[in-house]
Design an enzyme around this catalytic site. Structure first.
Site, PDB file in Angstrom:
ATOM      1  N   GLU A  45      27.083  37.052  42.617  1.00 23.97           N
ATOM      2  CA  GLU A  45      28.524  37.540  42.753  1.00 23.97           C
ATOM      3  C   GLU A  45      28.888  38.511  41.487  1.00 23.97           C
ATOM      4  O   GLU A  45      28.807  38.313  40.355  1.00 23.97           O
ATOM      5  CB  GLU A  45      29.479  36.235  42.581  1.00 23.97           C
ATOM      6  CG  GLU A  45      30.874  36.709  42.707  1.00 23.97           C
ATOM      7  CD  GLU A  45      31.851  35.564  42.157  1.00 23.97           C
ATOM      8  OE1 GLU A  45      32.975  35.823  41.741  1.00 23.97           O
ATOM      9  OE2 GLU A  45      31.350  34.261  41.962  1.00 23.97           O
ATOM     10  N   ARG A  49      36.743  42.923  38.814  1.00 25.85           N
ATOM     11  CA  ARG A  49      37.498  43.055  37.638  1.00 25.85           C
ATOM     12  C   ARG A  49      37.428  44.210  36.684  1.00 25.85           C
ATOM     13  O   ARG A  49      37.900  44.505  35.727  1.00 25.85           O
ATOM     14  CB  ARG A  49      37.411  41.812  36.642  1.00 25.85           C
ATOM     15  CG  ARG A  49      37.823  40.383  37.386  1.00 25.85           C
ATOM     16  CD  ARG A  49      37.346  39.365  36.186  1.00 25.85           C
ATOM     17  NE  ARG A  49      37.237  37.782  36.837  1.00 25.85           N
ATOM     18  CZ  ARG A  49      37.015  36.786  36.477  1.00 25.85           C
ATOM     19  NH1 ARG A  49      36.437  37.107  35.249  1.00 25.85           N
ATOM     20  NH2 ARG A  49      36.873  35.982  37.188  1.00 25.85           N
ATOM     21  N   THR A  73      36.801  37.256  42.752  1.00 25.00           N
ATOM     22  CA  THR A  73      38.228  37.444  42.291  1.00 25.00           C
ATOM     23  C   THR A  73      38.911  38.158  43.442  1.00 25.00           C
ATOM     24  O   THR A  73      40.037  38.860  43.182  1.00 25.00           O
ATOM     25  CB  THR A  73      38.160  38.263  40.873  1.00 25.00           C
ATOM     26  OG1 THR A  73      37.229  37.859  40.203  1.00 25.00           O
ATOM     27  CG2 THR A  73      39.662  37.822  40.197  1.00 25.00           C
ATOM     28  N   LYS A 133      34.593  26.947  46.365  1.00 28.48           N
ATOM     29  CA  LYS A 133      33.949  26.973  45.041  1.00 28.48           C
ATOM     30  C   LYS A 133      35.230  26.073  43.959  1.00 28.48           C
ATOM     31  O   LYS A 133      36.214  25.973  44.205  1.00 28.48           O
ATOM     32  CB  LYS A 133      34.379  28.356  44.561  1.00 28.48           C
ATOM     33  CG  LYS A 133      34.376  28.514  42.865  1.00 28.48           C
ATOM     34  CD  LYS A 133      34.395  30.058  42.397  1.00 28.48           C
ATOM     35  CE  LYS A 133      35.806  30.389  42.225  1.00 28.48           C
ATOM     36  NZ  LYS A 133      35.997  31.633  41.633  1.00 28.48           N
TER      37      LYS A 133
END
Length: 213
Positions: A45, A49, A73, A133
């Site tokens: 992953e 960001r 995110t 998750k």
């Protein structure tokens, strides 16, 4: 004949440990992906960001077509669009909103939304999402929570992340509702900055050797 995209459950089944990567320089992404795959890790992953995240995913897809590469995110429908356009094979989010779930369904993207409570698990299931998750797992603490949830939600598969180090991993992977954990320790910033691909491959080999239930 083109193959169908893997489901989120099938993606998680490919690896006992999923590296969570923060990349500031997309020029290293292809070499990093190859180092991870060489070490036996085929799922990772990239968190959205940094300004380089989209280019990094694109470079990784090109360098390692055999891998499943996700973007993390994701918090808005616009994030989902960016991940889809980057070629990400799955998305990861810290939580779940109605708008985010709709965007994921519209793009038919494999998705791993974050949950921290039983109510959030129920909301995700209502959207048809059963691969979740668990965040933050808080190192070894989260294994007890997942054990309790296995009785309440036997159809849900969790990928815990947050503070999980190698000594904690066997306790998680022994649970019936966990076949993968997420962690950033496989790609330490010092090895990445030094472009120590052999060192990263060695850590990936260590991670790939963990046994699931």
């Amino acid at each position: 004949m083109p193959t169908s995209p893997r489901t989120m459950r099938a993606i998680l089944a490919r690896t006992p440990v999923m590296p969570i990567l923060t990349l500031h320089d997309a020029s290293t992404a292809g070499d990093l992906a190859q180092a991870l795959v060489k070490g036996g890790i085929h799922v990772f992953e990239v968190v959205m960001r940094t300004p380089q995240a989209v280019a990094a995913v694109q470079a990784m897809r090109e360098a390692t077509p055999e891998a499943d590469i996700g973007m993390g995110t994701l918090m808005t429908p616009e994030d989902v669009v960016r991940a889809h356009q980057a070629g990400a094979q799955f998305g990861v989010s810290p939580g779940l909103t109605h708008e985010l779930a709709q965007a994921i369904q519209a793009h038919r993207m494999a998705f791993l939304p974050g949950v921290a409570t039983a109510s959030e698990v129920m909301q995700a299931r209502a959207f048809g999402l059963k691969e979740l998750k668990y965040f933050p797992a808080q190192g070894p603490v989260g294994a007890a929570w997942l054990k309790d949830m296995s009785q309440v939600f036997p159809d849900v598969l969790f990928c815990p992340t947050g503070g999980i180090r190698p000594p904690h991993i066997p306790d998680y992977l022994a649970l019936p509702n966990c076949c993968t954990v997420g962690g950033s320790w496989i790609v330490p910033s010092d090895l990445l900055n030094d472009r120590d691909w052999a060192g990263i491959t060695a850590l990936a080999q260590l991670a790939s050797r963990f046994q699931t239930h």
